[in-house]
Design a protein around this motif. Structure first.
Motif, mmCIF file in Angstrom:
data_model
loop_
_atom_site.group_PDB
_atom_site.id
_atom_site.type_symbol
_atom_site.label_atom_id
_atom_site.label_comp_id
_atom_site.label_asym_id
_atom_site.label_seq_id
_atom_site.Cartn_x
_atom_site.Cartn_y
_atom_site.Cartn_z
ATOM 1 N N PRO A 113 27.092 43.031 53.600
ATOM 2 C CA PRO A 113 28.320 43.801 53.881
ATOM 3 C C PRO A 113 28.308 44.477 55.157
ATOM 4 C CG PRO A 113 26.865 44.905 52.216
ATOM 5 C CD PRO A 113 26.349 43.551 52.499
ATOM 6 N N LEU A 114 26.923 44.519 55.735
ATOM 7 C CA LEU A 114 26.976 45.015 57.254
ATOM 8 C C LEU A 114 27.552 44.081 58.302
ATOM 9 C CD1 LEU A 114 23.375 46.561 57.096
ATOM 10 C CD2 LEU A 114 25.604 47.825 57.260
ATOM 11 N N ASP A 115 27.646 42.758 57.815
ATOM 12 C CA ASP A 115 28.297 41.856 58.796
ATOM 13 C C ASP A 115 29.854 42.208 59.267
ATOM 14 O OD1 ASP A 115 25.839 40.501 58.847
ATOM 15 O OD2 ASP A 115 26.595 39.057 57.620
ATOM 16 N N PHE A 116 30.355 42.843 58.294
ATOM 17 C CA PHE A 116 31.950 43.107 58.373
ATOM 18 C C PHE A 116 32.131 44.707 58.538
ATOM 19 C CE2 PHE A 116 30.802 40.004 54.925
ATOM 20 C CZ PHE A 116 30.990 38.994 56.019
ATOM 21 N N LYS A 117 31.322 45.290 59.574
ATOM 22 C CA LYS A 117 31.321 46.650 59.798
ATOM 23 C C LYS A 117 30.993 46.726 61.341
ATOM 24 C CE LYS A 117 31.348 48.326 55.562
ATOM 25 N NZ LYS A 117 32.623 49.075 54.846
ATOM 26 N N ASN A 118 31.867 47.286 62.224
ATOM 27 C CA ASN A 118 31.618 47.474 63.519
ATOM 28 C C ASN A 118 31.136 48.901 63.740
ATOM 29 O OD1 ASN A 118 31.715 47.589 66.358
ATOM 30 N ND2 ASN A 118 33.646 46.648 66.389
ATOM 31 N N PHE A 119 29.926 49.079 63.381
ATOM 32 C CA PHE A 119 29.151 50.205 63.619
ATOM 33 C C PHE A 119 28.727 50.518 65.238
ATOM 34 C CE2 PHE A 119 28.090 50.227 58.868
ATOM 35 C CZ PHE A 119 29.014 50.971 58.642
ATOM 36 N N GLN A 120 28.686 49.669 65.899
ATOM 37 C CA GLN A 120 28.501 49.600 67.399
ATOM 38 C C GLN A 120 29.592 50.667 67.895
ATOM 39 O OE1 GLN A 120 27.996 46.113 69.466
ATOM 40 N NE2 GLN A 120 28.005 47.071 71.534
ATOM 41 N N HIS A 121 31.018 50.042 67.400
ATOM 42 C CA HIS A 121 32.062 50.782 68.066
ATOM 43 C C HIS A 121 31.953 52.259 67.609
ATOM 44 C CE1 HIS A 121 36.189 51.303 69.600
ATOM 45 N NE2 HIS A 121 36.599 51.468 68.311
ATOM 46 N N LEU A 122 31.638 52.374 66.027
ATOM 47 C CA LEU A 122 31.546 53.787 65.756
ATOM 48 C C LEU A 122 30.571 54.723 66.649
ATOM 49 C CD1 LEU A 122 31.653 56.258 63.787
ATOM 50 C CD2 LEU A 122 30.063 54.862 62.406
ATOM 51 N N ASN A 123 29.521 54.029 66.912
ATOM 52 C CA ASN A 123 28.562 54.843 67.745
ATOM 53 C C ASN A 123 28.915 55.260 69.318
ATOM 54 O OD1 ASN A 123 26.023 55.810 66.184
ATOM 55 N ND2 ASN A 123 26.190 53.642 65.362
ATOM 56 N N THR A 124 29.729 53.952 69.680
ATOM 57 C CA THR A 124 30.267 54.271 71.079
ATOM 58 C C THR A 124 31.422 55.431 71.107
ATOM 59 O OG1 THR A 124 30.230 52.107 71.502
ATOM 60 C CG2 THR A 124 31.818 53.306 72.782
ATOM 61 N N LEU A 125 32.110 55.597 69.815
ATOM 62 C CA LEU A 125 32.833 56.800 69.854
ATOM 63 C C LEU A 125 32.291 58.319 69.646
ATOM 64 C CD1 LEU A 125 35.793 55.212 67.390
ATOM 65 C CD2 LEU A 125 35.941 55.670 69.907
ATOM 66 N N LEU A 126 31.177 58.216 68.939
ATOM 67 C CA LEU A 126 30.408 59.206 68.643
ATOM 68 C C LEU A 126 29.634 59.979 69.992
ATOM 69 C CD1 LEU A 126 28.630 58.609 65.401
ATOM 70 C CD2 LEU A 126 30.692 59.930 65.691
ATOM 71 N N ALA A 127 29.310 58.864 70.808
ATOM 72 C CA ALA A 127 28.594 59.308 72.226
ATOM 73 C C ALA A 127 29.740 59.790 73.012
ATOM 74 C CB ALA A 127 28.193 58.193 72.816
ATOM 75 N N LYS A 128 31.222 59.349 72.851
ATOM 76 C CA LYS A 128 32.094 60.085 73.803
ATOM 77 C C LYS A 128 32.517 61.372 73.206
ATOM 78 C CE LYS A 128 34.375 55.695 75.149
ATOM 79 N NZ LYS A 128 35.564 54.998 75.000
ATOM 80 N N ILE A 129 32.508 61.612 71.905
ATOM 81 C CA ILE A 129 32.861 63.071 71.520
ATOM 82 C C ILE A 129 31.538 63.849 71.835
ATOM 83 C CG2 ILE A 129 32.473 64.149 69.153
ATOM 84 C CD1 ILE A 129 35.162 63.416 69.217
#
Length: 253
Positions: free
Chosen positions: A105-121
């Motif tokens: 199921p991790l193949d179908f999650k874009n958690f890299q994008h999530l962490n990019t957004l968290l760094a911006k926050i």
């Protein structure tokens, strides 16, 4: 499903005895939420404090986060949330078929994008985040983010069946008995997905129990700063209405 239920229950009980100490217990939802609001205020960072809330499907994570955010806002503390589902790829039917054939199921999650957004926050930037549509199962749309999150938040919660956050400020894990989670999911999905029957929801839940919960969600209990062990009693006048009791544990090392 008794074997599946006892599988994680035995592991969690041993872990709680050997690796944690009981910190607080609550028999009232209001007292439980109030405790967490005070706890969060104590750990607040200068920039946005990132709190991960992880647990199996139907464990009450979303409800918990919503109530905590509401109480924080009453104290003029800014808080918002995203879910790990918000970062789904592909549609639900395609994901389920691929996972059933052996994909992670991790193949179908874009958690890299999530962490990019968290760094911006963390850097004080306002972000635009995706919002997952549980009714349609539509995938994340990188071109059409609908959830604006202020860069001046005090707290941002990341809740879901996974813990993908790089170095969160606080990790919370919910453990709720499998039979309780299954019936909670029936109630939620029958409200959200009008075409599903209760048996279809249970079948979907049990599929995710083996393909997602045991291999990818449950192991995160070992890394939580606070582990919430929830006991539930069914209310006499409700088919799927539970009264909850919360034991809050801290890791001892």
């Amino acid at each position: 499903m008794q074997n599946s239920q006892s599988r994680d229950q035995k592991v969690i009980e041993e872990f709680l005895q050997e690796e944690t100490s009981l910190f607080k217990n609550f028999s009232s939802d209001a007292d439980f939420i109030s405790f967490f609001v005070d706890t969060l205020i104590d750990v607040k960072q200068k920039n946005t404090t990132i709190v991960s809330v992880t647990g199996g499907p139907g464990s009450g994570k979303s409800t918990f986060v919503k109530h905590v955010i509401d109480e924080l806002k009453k104290k003029n503390i800014l808080a918002d949330s995203v879910t790990t589902e918000d970062f789904n790829l592909l549609d639900r039917t395609t994901r389920d078929k691929l996972i059933a054939s052996g994909a992670s199921p991790l193949d179908f999650k874009n958690f890299q994008h999530l962490n990019t957004l968290l760094a911006k926050i963390k850097a004080g930037e306002t972000i635009q985040a995706p919002s997952y549509d549980r009714t349609t199962g539509k995938a994340m749309d990188l071109e059409n983010h609908t959830h604006s999150i202020s860069g001046h938040l005090d707290f941002l919660f990341v809740e879901g069946d996974f813990q993908p956050v790089e170095n969160p400020d606080l990790r919370i894990y919910f453990h709720v008995p499998t039979d309780v989670r299954r019936e909670n999911r029936v109630v939620r999905d029958l409200e959200k997905h009008a075409l599903k029957t209760a048996d279809e929801v249970r079948e979907s839940f049990d599929f995710r129990l083996e393909s997602q919960y045991y291999p990818y969600t449950f192991p995160h209990h070992k890394h939580a700063d606070l582990l919430i062990n929830v006991h539930a009693e069914k209310e006499e006048n409700g088919d799927y209405v539970f009264r909850y009791f919360y034991n809050v544990h801290k890791r001892t090392n």
